[in-house]
Design a protein around this motif. Structure first.
Motif, PDB file in Angstrom:
ATOM      1  N   LEU A  16     -20.662 -23.227  33.162  1.00 36.53           N
ATOM      2  CA  LEU A  16     -19.219 -23.491  33.166  1.00 36.53           C
ATOM      3  C   LEU A  16     -18.719 -23.692  31.743  1.00 36.53           C
ATOM      4  CD1 LEU A  16     -17.429 -26.016  35.516  1.00 36.53           C
ATOM      5  CD2 LEU A  16     -17.100 -26.146  33.058  1.00 36.53           C
ATOM      6  N   ALA A  17     -19.490 -24.449  30.954  1.00 32.67           N
ATOM      7  CA  ALA A  17     -19.111 -24.698  29.567  1.00 32.67           C
ATOM      8  C   ALA A  17     -19.348 -23.466  28.700  1.00 32.67           C
ATOM      9  CB  ALA A  17     -19.905 -25.891  29.022  1.00 32.67           C
ATOM     10  N   PHE A  18     -20.513 -22.861  28.851  1.00 30.38           N
ATOM     11  CA  PHE A  18     -20.907 -21.745  28.004  1.00 30.38           C
ATOM     12  C   PHE A  18     -19.942 -20.570  28.123  1.00 30.38           C
ATOM     13  CE2 PHE A  18     -23.268 -17.836  27.165  1.00 30.38           C
ATOM     14  CZ  PHE A  18     -23.885 -18.120  25.959  1.00 30.38           C
ATOM     15  N   GLU A  19     -19.457 -20.306  29.320  1.00 30.85           N
ATOM     16  CA  GLU A  19     -18.622 -19.121  29.542  1.00 30.85           C
ATOM     17  C   GLU A  19     -17.176 -19.309  29.113  1.00 30.85           C
ATOM     18  OE1 GLU A  19     -19.426 -16.165  30.051  1.00 30.85           O
ATOM     19  OE2 GLU A  19     -21.560 -16.485  30.426  1.00 30.85           O
ATOM     20  N   GLN A  20     -16.874 -20.426  28.454  1.00 24.25           N
ATOM     21  CA  GLN A  20     -15.576 -20.521  27.796  1.00 24.25           C
ATOM     22  C   GLN A  20     -15.497 -19.531  26.630  1.00 24.25           C
ATOM     23  OE1 GLN A  20     -13.068 -22.422  28.996  1.00 24.25           O
ATOM     24  NE2 GLN A  20     -14.496 -23.006  30.623  1.00 24.25           N
ATOM     25  N   ALA A  21     -16.649 -18.958  26.252  1.00 25.93           N
ATOM     26  CA  ALA A  21     -16.711 -18.050  25.105  1.00 25.93           C
ATOM     27  C   ALA A  21     -15.758 -16.870  25.257  1.00 25.93           C
ATOM     28  CB  ALA A  21     -18.146 -17.559  24.904  1.00 25.93           C
ATOM     29  N   GLY A  22     -15.779 -16.251  26.432  1.00 24.19           N
ATOM     30  CA  GLY A  22     -14.931 -15.080  26.623  1.00 24.19           C
ATOM     31  C   GLY A  22     -13.505 -15.413  27.013  1.00 24.19           C
ATOM     32  N   GLY A  23     -13.229 -16.682  27.285  1.00 20.50           N
ATOM     33  CA  GLY A  23     -11.905 -17.085  27.725  1.00 20.50           C
ATOM     34  C   GLY A  23     -11.194 -17.965  26.724  1.00 20.50           C
ATOM     35  N   LEU A  24     -11.281 -19.291  26.922  1.00 25.98           N
ATOM     36  CA  LEU A  24     -10.513 -20.217  26.096  1.00 25.98           C
ATOM     37  C   LEU A  24     -10.943 -20.173  24.631  1.00 25.98           C
ATOM     38  CD1 LEU A  24      -8.253 -22.258  26.292  1.00 25.98           C
ATOM     39  CD2 LEU A  24      -9.949 -24.040  26.725  1.00 25.98           C
ATOM     40  N   MET A  25     -12.237 -19.988  24.364  1.00 27.27           N
ATOM     41  CA  MET A  25     -12.681 -19.897  22.975  1.00 27.27           C
ATOM     42  C   MET A  25     -12.186 -18.613  22.315  1.00 27.27           C
ATOM     43  SD  MET A  25     -16.553 -21.484  23.231  1.00 27.27           S
ATOM     44  CE  MET A  25     -16.982 -21.039  21.558  1.00 27.27           C
ATOM     45  N   ALA A  30       5.019  -6.578  21.636  1.00 29.23           N
ATOM     46  CA  ALA A  30       4.319  -6.827  20.378  1.00 29.23           C
ATOM     47  C   ALA A  30       3.986  -5.506  19.689  1.00 29.23           C
ATOM     48  CB  ALA A  30       3.039  -7.612  20.643  1.00 29.23           C
ATOM     49  N   ALA A  31       3.595  -5.596  18.434  1.00 26.70           N
ATOM     50  CA  ALA A  31       3.187  -4.389  17.703  1.00 26.70           C
ATOM     51  C   ALA A  31       1.998  -3.730  18.392  1.00 26.70           C
ATOM     52  CB  ALA A  31       2.833  -4.752  16.261  1.00 26.70           C
ATOM     53  N   ASN A  32       1.142  -4.554  18.984  1.00 22.18           N
ATOM     54  CA  ASN A  32       0.022  -4.070  19.799  1.00 22.18           C
ATOM     55  C   ASN A  32       0.249  -4.599  21.207  1.00 22.18           C
ATOM     56  OD1 ASN A  32      -2.373  -3.020  20.732  1.00 22.18           O
ATOM     57  ND2 ASN A  32      -3.690  -4.388  19.539  1.00 22.18           N
ATOM     58  N   PRO A  33       1.055  -3.907  22.018  1.00 26.31           N
ATOM     59  CA  PRO A  33       1.510  -4.482  23.292  1.00 26.31           C
ATOM     60  C   PRO A  33       0.398  -4.617  24.320  1.00 26.31           C
ATOM     61  CG  PRO A  33       2.198  -2.202  23.090  1.00 26.31           C
ATOM     62  CD  PRO A  33       1.618  -2.585  21.773  1.00 26.31           C
ATOM     63  N   GLY A  34       0.504  -5.704  25.098  1.00 21.68           N
ATOM     64  CA  GLY A  34      -0.408  -5.931  26.206  1.00 21.68           C
ATOM     65  C   GLY A  34       0.383  -6.135  27.479  1.00 21.68           C
ATOM     66  N   PHE A  35      -0.075  -7.078  28.329  1.00 22.89           N
ATOM     67  CA  PHE A  35       0.568  -7.262  29.625  1.00 22.89           C
ATOM     68  C   PHE A  35       1.410  -8.527  29.710  1.00 22.89           C
ATOM     69  CE2 PHE A  35      -3.003  -4.411  30.682  1.00 22.89           C
ATOM     70  CZ  PHE A  35      -2.281  -3.378  31.258  1.00 22.89           C
ATOM     71  N   GLY A  36       1.492  -9.312  28.634  1.00 24.51           N
ATOM     72  CA  GLY A  36       2.422 -10.421  28.570  1.00 24.51           C
ATOM     73  C   GLY A  36       2.128 -11.572  29.506  1.00 24.51           C
ATOM     74  N   MET A  37       0.884 -11.779  29.878  1.00 17.53           N
ATOM     75  CA  MET A  37       0.544 -12.904  30.747  1.00 17.53           C
ATOM     76  C   MET A  37       0.533 -14.207  29.951  1.00 17.53           C
ATOM     77  SD  MET A  37      -2.604 -11.698  33.187  1.00 17.53           S
ATOM     78  CE  MET A  37      -2.399 -10.475  34.484  1.00 17.53           C
ATOM     79  N   THR A  38       0.662 -15.296  30.651  1.00 21.79           N
ATOM     80  CA  THR A  38       0.423 -16.595  30.028  1.00 21.79           C
ATOM     81  C   THR A  38      -1.086 -16.773  29.856  1.00 21.79           C
ATOM     82  OG1 THR A  38       0.225 -17.801  32.117  1.00 21.79           O
ATOM     83  CG2 THR A  38       2.441 -17.542  31.190  1.00 21.79           C
ATOM     84  N   THR A  39      -1.453 -17.722  29.010  1.00 12.75           N
ATOM     85  CA  THR A  39      -2.878 -17.995  28.818  1.00 12.75           C
ATOM     86  C   THR A  39      -3.539 -18.400  30.124  1.00 12.75           C
ATOM     87  OG1 THR A  39      -2.542 -18.655  26.517  1.00 12.75           O
ATOM     88  CG2 THR A  39      -4.531 -19.472  27.613  1.00 12.75           C
ATOM     89  N   ALA A  40      -2.857 -19.221  30.912  1.00 14.53           N
ATOM     90  CA  ALA A  40      -3.411 -19.674  32.188  1.00 14.53           C
ATOM     91  C   ALA A  40      -3.650 -18.505  33.132  1.00 14.53           C
ATOM     92  CB  ALA A  40      -2.478 -20.693  32.837  1.00 14.53           C
ATOM     93  N   GLU A  41      -2.698 -17.600  33.224  1.00 17.06           N
ATOM     94  CA  GLU A  41      -2.855 -16.437  34.107  1.00 17.06           C
ATOM     95  C   GLU A  41      -4.011 -15.556  33.663  1.00 17.06           C
ATOM     96  OE1 GLU A  41       1.828 -15.760  35.443  1.00 17.06           O
ATOM     97  OE2 GLU A  41       1.031 -14.827  33.616  1.00 17.06           O
ATOM     98  N   ALA A  42      -4.116 -15.348  32.348  1.00 17.95           N
ATOM     99  CA  ALA A  42      -5.178 -14.488  31.825  1.00 17.95           C
ATOM    100  C   ALA A  42      -6.554 -15.103  32.057  1.00 17.95           C
ATOM    101  CB  ALA A  42      -4.952 -14.230  30.344  1.00 17.95           C
ATOM    102  N   LEU A  43      -6.674 -16.405  31.861  1.00 23.08           N
ATOM    103  CA  LEU A  43      -7.965 -17.055  32.031  1.00 23.08           C
ATOM    104  C   LEU A  43      -8.372 -17.128  33.504  1.00 23.08           C
ATOM    105  CD1 LEU A  43      -7.783 -19.890  29.370  1.00 23.08           C
ATOM    106  CD2 LEU A  43      -9.008 -17.717  29.251  1.00 23.08           C
ATOM    107  N   LYS A  44      -7.406 -17.233  34.403  1.00 30.04           N
ATOM    108  CA  LYS A  44      -7.726 -17.166  35.834  1.00 30.04           C
ATOM    109  C   LYS A  44      -8.251 -15.785  36.194  1.00 30.04           C
ATOM    110  CE  LYS A  44      -4.553 -20.717  37.574  1.00 30.04           C
ATOM    111  NZ  LYS A  44      -3.321 -20.982  38.374  1.00 30.04           N
ATOM    112  N   VAL A  95      -9.131 -10.811  27.823  1.00 32.52           N
ATOM    113  CA  VAL A  95      -8.144 -11.898  27.774  1.00 32.52           C
ATOM    114  C   VAL A  95      -7.078 -11.609  26.725  1.00 32.52           C
ATOM    115  CG1 VAL A  95      -7.814 -14.337  27.231  1.00 32.52           C
ATOM    116  CG2 VAL A  95      -9.702 -13.638  28.703  1.00 32.52           C
ATOM    117  N   LEU A  96      -7.499 -11.072  25.584  1.00 33.47           N
ATOM    118  CA  LEU A  96      -6.542 -10.800  24.513  1.00 33.47           C
ATOM    119  C   LEU A  96      -5.526  -9.741  24.931  1.00 33.47           C
ATOM    120  CD1 LEU A  96      -8.931 -10.791  21.410  1.00 33.47           C
ATOM    121  CD2 LEU A  96      -7.676 -12.702  22.433  1.00 33.47           C
ATOM    122  N   THR A  97      -5.967  -8.748  25.687  1.00 32.90           N
ATOM    123  CA  THR A  97      -5.043  -7.734  26.203  1.00 32.90           C
ATOM    124  C   THR A  97      -4.054  -8.351  27.171  1.00 32.90           C
ATOM    125  OG1 THR A  97      -6.794  -6.070  26.031  1.00 32.90           O
ATOM    126  CG2 THR A  97      -4.891  -5.503  27.366  1.00 32.90           C
TER     127      THR A  97
END
Length: 497
Positions: free
Chosen positions: A255-264, A48-62, A39-41
């Motif tokens: 559903l709640a627990f797996e927010q760990a790798g995404g929104l959390m 950015a200084a450490n460039p990624g793919f420039g997605m929105t948070t919503a796109e990355a979490l989907k 998600v961070l990538t």
């Protein structure tokens, strides 16, 4: 058809156990190292200084939702192919090789080619389907039925799982989040770990495993597959009702627990003060907390259950799941507390303690639900439907991963609703934090509601079990082995035979 297992033991177990331990440890290192970066990538800006793919948070979490749901879905097919055609050994090597190649594809793709990055994710999903359900099957095959060492073996194997999960973010995130290296080198480290897993199997499997996992399970069990088919009994139908009912509540937990790798993960990066002195803690390091807390608390829970059992106070499985849902809700309550603290700090960031407490209580919830639920499934499943029931169990996190990722992705859109902003403002929450407050708060509330509903119907569910849940362990050591066994089974998506 019996399997020839090489002679010789280490610490009282076949040496092949420690080969499989090491193989799985490096695979988990690869998986969790990559998961901490994904998600961070995606959300890192292209300039950015450490460039990624420039997605929105919503796109990355989907994207995270689709990827992780398929990761939990494909092992059903990979396990079937191994059992029916190619055997576990070939499946593990094939899956490991595909995942290693996939990590190197992610390394090559980042941050230049999003299309190639998608190809890497697709190869990871396929490879995972072959690897995950089959390696731990071979652990069981090292022991004859009734061998008292078998449960202990899965305890050892389980430690390998969590050791890999613990160290992965510490290495992959340290490299990936450092602009001097870049995201791609985190994937490179994950790929090297996966390659080590494959090399270990290729060079040492025959020596330490003999022919374990070489012949497909369907061929080996053909002689035992006779007999007439009988309709399901009333007891079996009632137990299936329990399984289908618990499906709803366990999906809510995952559903709640797996927010760990995404929104959390996003919360850790953007909303958390990670400074210790002059050093900043990489956001991905928080992904190690779950594995660390499992290693600490799993033995404690196991001892607790057996102590309660000895005084006839051991709760029924539905009640343990109720407790797990409440524990997970408390974890999200700490995140909500962190959001309130953000409103009072000059940099609008929360203390790390809120994330640590959230992960700890999520782990406590997991230990009340994951091993308990998996063990219960094996007790409730009719013998002839055991594989199907286990497939249903593993569909729970698959569905939850998809729904959880989509809910996490909704956090940005939720913050745009005037009613949400107005509600947040009345609580003293800034508009830019309204969306994440709505998601974390809503998850906590719904977990509590689901827990209350399950508590009300738990008596009926226990009646439908018809005494299937009988705690068989009569010593603390036996209970510890049993508890760690089923937690390890869940982590490795072990197929039941």
């Amino acid at each position: 058809m019996s399997q020839q297992i090489p002679q010789g033991t280490f610490l009282g177990h076949p040496k092949g156990l420690f080969l499989l331990f090491t193989t799985e440890m490096w695979e988990r290192f690869s998986y969790y190292g990559m998961r901490a970066l994904l998600v961070l990538t995606m959300v890192a800006a292209t300039d950015a200084a450490n460039p990624g793919f420039g997605m929105t948070t919503a796109e990355a979490l989907k994207l995270y939702a689709y990827y992780t749901s398929l990761v939990y879905l494909t092992p059903i097919f990979g396990g079937w192919l191994a059992d029916t055609f190619i055997g576990q050994r070939r499946a593990v090597i094939l899956g490991g090789a595909l995942m290693s190649v996939a990590q190197f594809v992610l390394f090559a793709a980042t941050p230049h080619s999003l299309s190639l990055f998608y190809v890497g994710l697709g190869i990871l999903i396929i490879g995972n389907g072959f690897f995950k359900p089959n390696i731990s099957t071979m652990v069981g095959d090292l022991y004859e039925q009734g061998d008292a060492r078998r449960d202990s073996a899965f305890s050892i194997f389980y430690m390998g799982i969590n050791l890999g999960a613990f160290i992965a973010p510490l290495i992959c995130s340290t490299l990936g989040e450092d602009p001097a290296w870049g995201w791609r080198y985190g994937y490179l480290a994950a790929g090297i770990g996966m390659a080590l897993s494959v090399v270990i199997q290729l060079f040492f499997a025959q020596r330490f495993l003999g022919d374990v996992g070489v012949v497909a399970g369907a061929k080996r069990s053909l002689d035992a597959a006779g007999g007439k088919k009988q309709p399901l009994t009333k007891v079996e139908l009632d137990r299936l009702r329990v399984i289908l009912t618990l499906f709803i509540f366990v999906v809510m937990f995952w559903l709640a627990f797996e927010q760990a790798g995404g929104l959390m993960n996003i919360f850790a990066q953007d909303k958390t003060d990670r400074m210790i002195g002059n050093s900043e803690v990489p956001a991905g390091w928080f992904q190690s907390l779950n594995a660390m807390f499992i290693l600490i608390f799993a033995p404690v829970f196991s001892i607790l259950w057996v102590k309660l059992n000895k005084i006839d106070k051991n709760p029924d499985a539905p009640i343990k799941i109720v407790v797990g849902l409440f524990m997970t809700a408390i974890g999200f309550g700490f995140l909500v507390a962190g959001i309130f603290q953000m409103q009072t700090t000059g940099d609008a960031k929360a203390s790390m303690i809120w994330l640590v407490l959230a992960y700890m209580f999520h782990t406590l919830g997991e230990l009340c639900i994951s091993p308990v639920g998996l063990s219960l499934m094996t007790k409730l499943a009719p013998m002839r439907l055991a594989s199907l029931v286990m497939g249903i169990w593993f569909l729970m996190p698959a569905l939850a991963q998809l729904l959880g990722g989509l809910i996490g992705a909704f956090s940005e859109q939720a913050g745009e609703y005037e009613s949400v902003r107005h509600f947040a403002a009345n609580l003293g929450i800034r508009a830019e934090d309204a969306g994440i407050l709505a998601i974390f708060g809503s998850i906590a509330i719904f977990l509590c509601l689901f827990a209350i509903i399950l508590w009300f119907i738990s008596g009926k569910l226990v009646l439908w079990m018809h005494g299937a849940e009988k705690f068989s362990a009569d010593t603390t050591e036996a209970a510890l082995n049993e508890e760690l066994n089923v937690v390890g089974d869940h982590e490795a998506l072990r197929k039941q035979h």
